[in-house]
Design a protein around this motif. Structure first.
Motif, PDB file in Angstrom:
ATOM      1  N   ILE A 177       0.742  -1.276   0.126  1.00  0.00           N
ATOM      2  CA  ILE A 177      -0.037  -0.026   0.047  1.00  0.00           C
ATOM      3  C   ILE A 177       0.967   1.210   0.119  1.00  0.00           C
ATOM      4  O   ILE A 177       0.545   2.270  -0.812  1.00  0.00           O
ATOM      5  N   PHE A 178       1.873   1.262   0.916  1.00  0.00           N
ATOM      6  CA  PHE A 178       2.712   2.333   0.818  1.00  0.00           C
ATOM      7  C   PHE A 178       3.689   2.431  -0.399  1.00  0.00           C
ATOM      8  O   PHE A 178       3.716   3.693  -1.061  1.00  0.00           O
ATOM      9  N   ALA A 179       4.156   1.413  -1.016  1.00  0.00           N
ATOM     10  CA  ALA A 179       4.812   1.552  -2.139  1.00  0.00           C
ATOM     11  C   ALA A 179       4.225   2.027  -3.431  1.00  0.00           C
ATOM     12  O   ALA A 179       4.694   2.758  -4.259  1.00  0.00           O
ATOM     13  N   VAL A 180       3.125   1.479  -3.562  1.00  0.00           N
ATOM     14  CA  VAL A 180       2.161   1.607  -4.705  1.00  0.00           C
ATOM     15  C   VAL A 180       1.412   3.253  -4.739  1.00  0.00           C
ATOM     16  O   VAL A 180       1.022   3.882  -5.833  1.00  0.00           O
ATOM     17  N   THR A 181       1.299   3.759  -3.486  1.00  0.00           N
ATOM     18  CA  THR A 181       0.904   5.292  -3.375  1.00  0.00           C
ATOM     19  C   THR A 181       1.847   6.238  -3.020  1.00  0.00           C
ATOM     20  O   THR A 181       1.559   7.470  -2.804  1.00  0.00           O
ATOM     21  N   ASP A 182       3.266   5.945  -3.000  1.00  0.00           N
ATOM     22  CA  ASP A 182       4.474   6.662  -2.507  1.00  0.00           C
ATOM     23  C   ASP A 182       4.620   7.540  -3.804  1.00  0.00           C
ATOM     24  O   ASP A 182       5.310   6.743  -4.634  1.00  0.00           O
ATOM     25  N   LYS A 183       4.629   8.817  -3.905  1.00  0.00           N
ATOM     26  CA  LYS A 183       4.960   9.671  -5.195  1.00  0.00           C
ATOM     27  C   LYS A 183       6.555   9.469  -5.381  1.00  0.00           C
ATOM     28  O   LYS A 183       7.065   9.930  -6.407  1.00  0.00           O
ATOM     29  N   LYS A 184       7.388   9.474  -4.143  1.00  0.00           N
ATOM     30  CA  LYS A 184       8.880   9.348  -4.325  1.00  0.00           C
ATOM     31  C   LYS A 184       9.171   7.885  -5.001  1.00  0.00           C
ATOM     32  O   LYS A 184      10.454   7.715  -5.356  1.00  0.00           O
ATOM     33  N   ASN A 185       8.175   6.962  -5.218  1.00  0.00           N
ATOM     34  CA  ASN A 185       8.657   5.598  -5.696  1.00  0.00           C
ATOM     35  C   ASN A 185       8.353   5.704  -7.106  1.00  0.00           C
ATOM     36  O   ASN A 185       7.353   5.931  -7.581  1.00  0.00           O
ATOM     37  N   GLY A 186       9.713   5.889  -7.760  1.00  0.00           N
ATOM     38  CA  GLY A 186       9.530   5.848  -9.303  1.00  0.00           C
ATOM     39  C   GLY A 186       8.919   4.833  -9.824  1.00  0.00           C
ATOM     40  O   GLY A 186       8.364   4.744 -11.146  1.00  0.00           O
ATOM     41  N   ALA A 187       8.868   3.525  -9.257  1.00  0.00           N
ATOM     42  CA  ALA A 187       8.145   2.440  -9.590  1.00  0.00           C
ATOM     43  C   ALA A 187       6.733   2.301  -9.359  1.00  0.00           C
ATOM     44  O   ALA A 187       5.876   1.311 -10.138  1.00  0.00           O
ATOM     45  N   ALA A 188       6.113   3.204  -8.717  1.00  0.00           N
ATOM     46  CA  ALA A 188       4.594   3.342  -8.285  1.00  0.00           C
ATOM     47  C   ALA A 188       3.687   3.236  -9.565  1.00  0.00           C
ATOM     48  O   ALA A 188       4.056   4.179 -10.474  1.00  0.00           O
TER      49      ALA A 188
END
Length: 272
Positions: A161-172
């Motif tokens: 949940i955090f990974a796919v909604t994190d704007k800093k995660n370029g792979a989201a």
């Protein structure tokens, strides 16, 4: 309660209602109508239920539809902690309402299933029909082992949940795809570990229907062995969500390229 918070709570109510309406409805159809369905198909149904719920209410409340997620976001995601009790109450009530509607639609089918299999709701045999609505462990699992299962799979869910909604995660993923990723994660957890505990992963998903069953003939028997229903599907997901959030925030997010650059910029400003 402000108009905005009221709308968010209403959204969480409807989102959790959708989850139970689709998920429990699928289980009820499988059990009472003797529909040939694999655990893979059942897990996919629950994942789709979550995805649909997020699409319907996500833009209003964030689409938590899970007290564990709400608490995890409160601890690690900056969610307003003052809203947590309101969200949780809305989620539990939504799950209760969803279970009530499913029961109303399948009432005759459930009674027929119980009569055919000589099931008495207030006895141990009642767990067979109660399992349509709430989760129970395999006999070979201890309460502690079941608790660890729920902690592990909910921690994994929270990391996603955090990974796919994190704007800093370029792979989201973008453009509504986080809901798909979250739904697929729940389905995968169901396929992998669902046979052990029923993959509650959500205190409201389990507690709301369990409360409904307590007043619908199953009585306190619905709690399960060794107070299972008051321990594992409630505290397991909450602990797991907080743990998963901590793992993401402390061990994964700091190493994204954007996060590393921001940290370097802060260090530079301190020196200068």
């Amino acid at each position: 309660m402000s108009k905005t918070l009221w709308g968010e709570c209403l959204a969480e109510f409807f989102g959790t209602f959708i989850l139970i309406f689709i998920g429990v409805g699928t289980v009820a159809a499988m059990v009472t109508a003797d529909i040939s369905m694999s655990f893979w198909e059942l897990s996919i149904a629950w994942g789709i239920a979550v995805m649909i719920a997020i699409y319907v209410v996500g833009s209003i409340s964030g689409g938590h539809i899970n007290p564990a997620v709400t608490i995890g976001l409160g601890v690690w995601g900056g969610f307003d902690k003052r809203k947590i009790p309101h969200y949780i109450a809305s989620q539990v009530i939504g799950a209760f309402a969803g279970a009530a509607v499913v029961y109303g639609l399948f009432r005759n089918a459930i009674i027929n299933f119980e009569n055919t299999n000589e099931i008495v709701r207030s006895t141990e045999s009642g767990w067979a029909s109660a399992g349509i609505f709430s989760t129970y462990p395999k006999p070979y699992l201890s309460t502690m082992e079941a608790l660890f299962v729920e902690i592990a799979i909910t921690a994994f869910l929270m990391i996603v949940i955090f990974a796919v909604t994190d704007k800093k995660n370029g792979a989201a993923p973008t453009a509504g795809l986080p809901a798909v990723a979250i739904g697929l994660t729940i389905a995968i957890c169901g396929i992998s570990f669902g046979p052990l505990t029923g993959f509650a992963m959500n205190p409201a998903r389990d507690l709301g229907p369990r409360i409904f069953m307590m007043i619908s003939g199953w009585e306190t028997n619905v709690i399960g062995p060794q107070l299972y229903g008051l321990i594992v599907p409630i505290f397991g997901p909450i602990i797991g969500a907080v743990l998963g959030g901590g793992i993401y925030k402390k061990l994964i997010a700091p190493y994204f390229p954007v996060a590393k650059q921001e940290s370097m910029d802060k260090d530079y400003k301190k020196v200068s």
